[in-house]
Motif scaffolding. Structure first.
Motif, short mmCIF file in Angstrom:
data_model
loop_
_atom_site.label_atom_id
_atom_site.label_comp_id
_atom_site.label_asym_id
_atom_site.label_seq_id
_atom_site.Cartn_x
_atom_site.Cartn_y
_atom_site.Cartn_z
N ASP A 163 0.82 -1.22 0.00
CA ASP A 163 0.00 0.00 0.00
C ASP A 163 0.86 1.27 0.00
OD1 ASP A 163 1.07 -0.30 2.51
OD2 ASP A 163 -0.80 0.01 3.60
N ILE A 164 2.11 1.15 -0.42
CA ILE A 164 3.03 2.29 -0.28
C ILE A 164 2.53 3.55 -1.00
CG2 ILE A 164 4.55 1.51 -2.17
CD1 ILE A 164 5.72 3.31 1.03
N VAL A 165 1.93 3.38 -2.17
CA VAL A 165 1.44 4.55 -2.92
C VAL A 165 0.30 5.22 -2.14
CG1 VAL A 165 0.39 5.36 -5.07
CG2 VAL A 165 2.19 3.63 -5.14
N ASP A 166 -0.58 4.40 -1.56
CA ASP A 166 -1.67 4.97 -0.74
C ASP A 166 -1.12 5.69 0.48
OD1 ASP A 166 -3.55 3.90 -2.46
OD2 ASP A 166 -3.62 2.00 -1.37
N ALA A 206 6.74 6.12 -10.95
CA ALA A 206 5.85 7.17 -11.48
C ALA A 206 4.64 7.34 -10.56
CB ALA A 206 5.40 6.81 -12.89
N ALA A 207 4.10 6.23 -10.07
CA ALA A 207 2.91 6.29 -9.20
C ALA A 207 3.26 6.99 -7.88
CB ALA A 207 2.39 4.89 -8.94
N LEU A 208 4.44 6.73 -7.35
CA LEU A 208 4.86 7.35 -6.08
C LEU A 208 5.00 8.86 -6.25
CD1 LEU A 208 7.55 4.73 -5.01
CD2 LEU A 208 5.47 5.27 -3.73
N VAL A 209 5.61 9.27 -7.35
CA VAL A 209 5.81 10.70 -7.59
C VAL A 209 4.45 11.37 -7.81
CG1 VAL A 209 6.84 12.41 -9.15
CG2 VAL A 209 8.15 10.38 -8.49
N GLU A 210 3.61 10.70 -8.54
CA GLU A 210 2.27 11.24 -8.81
C GLU A 210 1.47 11.38 -7.50
OE1 GLU A 210 -1.79 11.55 -9.73
OE2 GLU A 210 -1.04 9.63 -8.98
N ALA A 211 1.69 10.46 -6.57
CA ALA A 211 0.97 10.50 -5.28
C ALA A 211 1.51 11.58 -4.35
CB ALA A 211 1.05 9.14 -4.60
N GLY A 212 2.66 12.18 -4.71
CA GLY A 212 3.15 13.30 -3.91
C GLY A 212 4.49 13.09 -3.22
N LEU A 213 5.21 12.05 -3.60
CA LEU A 213 6.54 11.85 -3.01
C LEU A 213 7.43 13.05 -3.34
CD1 LEU A 213 8.57 9.97 -1.58
CD2 LEU A 213 9.14 9.04 -3.83
N ASP A 214 8.08 13.60 -2.31
CA ASP A 214 8.92 14.79 -2.50
C ASP A 214 10.39 14.44 -2.74
OD1 ASP A 214 7.17 17.20 -1.95
OD2 ASP A 214 6.75 16.01 -0.17
N HIS A 215 10.86 13.42 -2.04
CA HIS A 215 12.31 13.20 -1.97
C HIS A 215 12.57 11.71 -1.81
CE1 HIS A 215 16.09 13.56 0.82
NE2 HIS A 215 16.46 13.41 -0.43
N ILE A 216 13.45 11.22 -2.64
CA ILE A 216 13.80 9.80 -2.55
C ILE A 216 15.27 9.69 -2.17
CG2 ILE A 216 14.25 9.55 -5.05
CD1 ILE A 216 12.91 6.77 -4.81
#
Lengths: 92, 410
Positions: free
Chosen positions: B113-116, B143-153
């Motif tokens: 559920d990481i994207v959620d 792409a899904a993580l960035v789209e969900a709002g991830l700021d920094h990896i």
């Protein structure tokens, strides 16, 4: 090295404006910077459209009681600091 | 009249240790964490807000790193918090003043559920740092993580060479990380390369820098291992020699200058070699809160080693209530618990007596002055450990040591 006057600063990936307890913040990787007054005016203009020169002129108008030279100097110093933090990219 | 002067008070350092090699600095290994030199809330009389939430989403991990910051006793998947509970925790955190969430583990991407979770934390108003090995990642998920709002990896590397990296992580992992670096070029997200540094890879810093320069990363963290948990068990084979350390500090000072404005270099020394202790977690219960995979709220990664502390769980209480009232967070908050020499030391508001877990591990007393401090009564013990390391034939690094690898929980 101060940023070039005709370059257009914009926030680097992973840097964005945020808010907490009515306080505006610049959020960056694993840190945050409180913004008030002039620092907020500057960061809001780091949008890839304003040149450094335009930001200086705008703030010299807003803070007309301050010495224009000093305003310019402070802005260049602040932008250099944000660059060092890797919060800004500059387009020429 | 000046219209603004940059004020250090306005910089909020929100992770557990600080960097910048020109200032002495440290960090807690395994996390993304940093402690600033400037403590915004030092003089605040009431309990300050937490600034960052370290969300240990799972202890499951495809890597078996010999210095893992997870506890020796790992939580199994069945005990992990649900998506709903985490989502509530993110909301409560933002309401309590938290600015950033650090998604870590184990491997946070092991959560299906990481994207959620990213979306929930972002909609709660948090800035999201994701600390990952990159192993379970593919480009669609990125792409899904960035789209969900991830700021920094923050992509962890165990070395610059495949051989070292695979030895330390106990698995074949290096090639996949290089693939992830290529994908990252195509996404708008801040990228940091995290290198945990120790005797077996401290001589590869130039190669690590070259790898970073060839990527889209704007930050690099060279964090020397700090000795708790798995790292404590493997300390004899991880601590660098003094010669290695001095060489690395010189090199990084030069590189920091060369890369100014391009790549920000953070560096954390092994605190056994420091003169003063690290202000661990920015002070106990002052800035950071860690939630374990099963929901226990801890003042720091290793707090469970301290006997007599009991931890409250986010399933039972609100985050603010735990932060303000739980006995574990109160225990070493402020100065009342301090012993000499901390109690009257001028540096007590800078380093807060150092690390409580390290005091327990080395002095057998969690309230003692951190024994790495040059003023601590037990500093000779640390000097003894260093002397043994610096004279041991194994420090020559020719043969692969027998490591205690961290296993994967059920």
């Amino acid at each position: 090295m101060p940023p070039e006057l005709n370059s257009r600063p914009h926030l680097a990936p992973g840097c964005r404006l945020g808010e907490s307890n009515q306080q505006r913040m610049l959020l960056m990787p694993v840190r945050a910077l409180r913004l008030n007054g002039p620092s907020l005016e500057i960061v809001e203009r780091c949008d890839g459209h304003h040149t450094v020169q335009q930001i200086i002129l705008d703030l010299q108008k807003i803070y007309s009681k301050a010495g224009p030279q000093k305003v310019e100097q402070d802005i260049l110093g602040y932008l250099a600091l944000l660059q060092k933090e890797r919060a800004l990219d500059f387009e020429l | 009249m000046a219209i603004l002067l940059f004020c250090k008070r306005n910089v909020l350092w929100i992770s557990s240790c600080s960097a910048g090699i020109l200032e002495a600095s440290f960090r807690f290994c395994g996390g993304p964490d940093r402690i600033g030199m400037t403590f915004l809330l030092t003089m605040t009389p009431t309990i300050p807000n937490p600034l960052a939430l370290i969300a240990e989403l799972t202890h499951r991990c495809p890597l078996h790193c010999v210095y893992c910051s997870n506890p020796l006793e790992l939580q199994s998947r069945t005990n992990e918090l649900s998506t709903e509970v985490w989502s509530r925790v993110f909301k409560e955190a933002a309401e309590a003043g938290v600015l950033q969430a650090n998604f870590t583990g184990g491997e946070p991407l092991a959560r299906l559920d990481i994207v959620d979770l990213v979306r929930a934390a972002r909609s709660a108003g948090l800035y999201i740092n994701l600390i990952t090995s990159g192993l379970p990642l593919d480009e669609t998920k990125l792409a899904a993580l960035v789209e969900a709002g991830l700021d920094h990896i923050q992509l962890s590397f165990q070395g610059a060479r495949e051989e070292t990296a695979n030895e330390i992580s106990g698995t074949k992992s290096h090639a996949q990380k290089l693939r992830v670096l290529e994908w990252l070029r195509r996404h708008r997200v801040a990228v940091t390369l995290n290198f945990v540094i120790h005797r077996r890879n401290i001589d590869q810093l130039e190669e690590m820098l070259a790898l970073t320069e060839s990527s889209c990363a704007t930050r690099i963290e060279f964090a020397n291992v700090q000795y708790y948990g798995w790292a404590f068990a493997n300390r004899e084979n991880l601590l660098p020699t003094r010669t290695q350390l001095n060489h690395s500090v010189e090199l990084l000072k030069r590189e920091q200058e060369r890369l100014r404005g391009k790549i920000r270099i953070e560096f954390v020394v092994p605190d056994y070699y420091a003169k003063y202790p690290k202000p661990c977690m920015g002070g106990w219960g002052r800035k950071l809160m860690l939630i374990t995979p099963s929901g226990d709220a801890l003042p720091c990664h290793a707090a469970q080693v301290i006997p007599g502390l009991s931890f409250q769980n986010v399933k039972d209480r609100s985050l603010r209530e735990i932060w303000e009232q739980s006995a574990a967070f109160q225990k070493f908050r402020g100065e009342d618990w301090m012993q000499q020499p901390c109690k009257t030391c001028d540096r007590r508001e800078q380093d807060f007596g150092g690390c409580r877990c390290q005091a327990l591990l080395l002095a057998g007393d969690a309230a003692a002055t951190d024994p790495v401090c040059s003023l601590a009564p037990l500093r000779p013990k640390v000097d003894g450990i260093l002397a043994a390391i610096n004279t041991a034939p194994s420090a020559q690094n020719f043969v692969q040591p027998s490591w205690l690898y961290r296993p994967n929980p059920a």
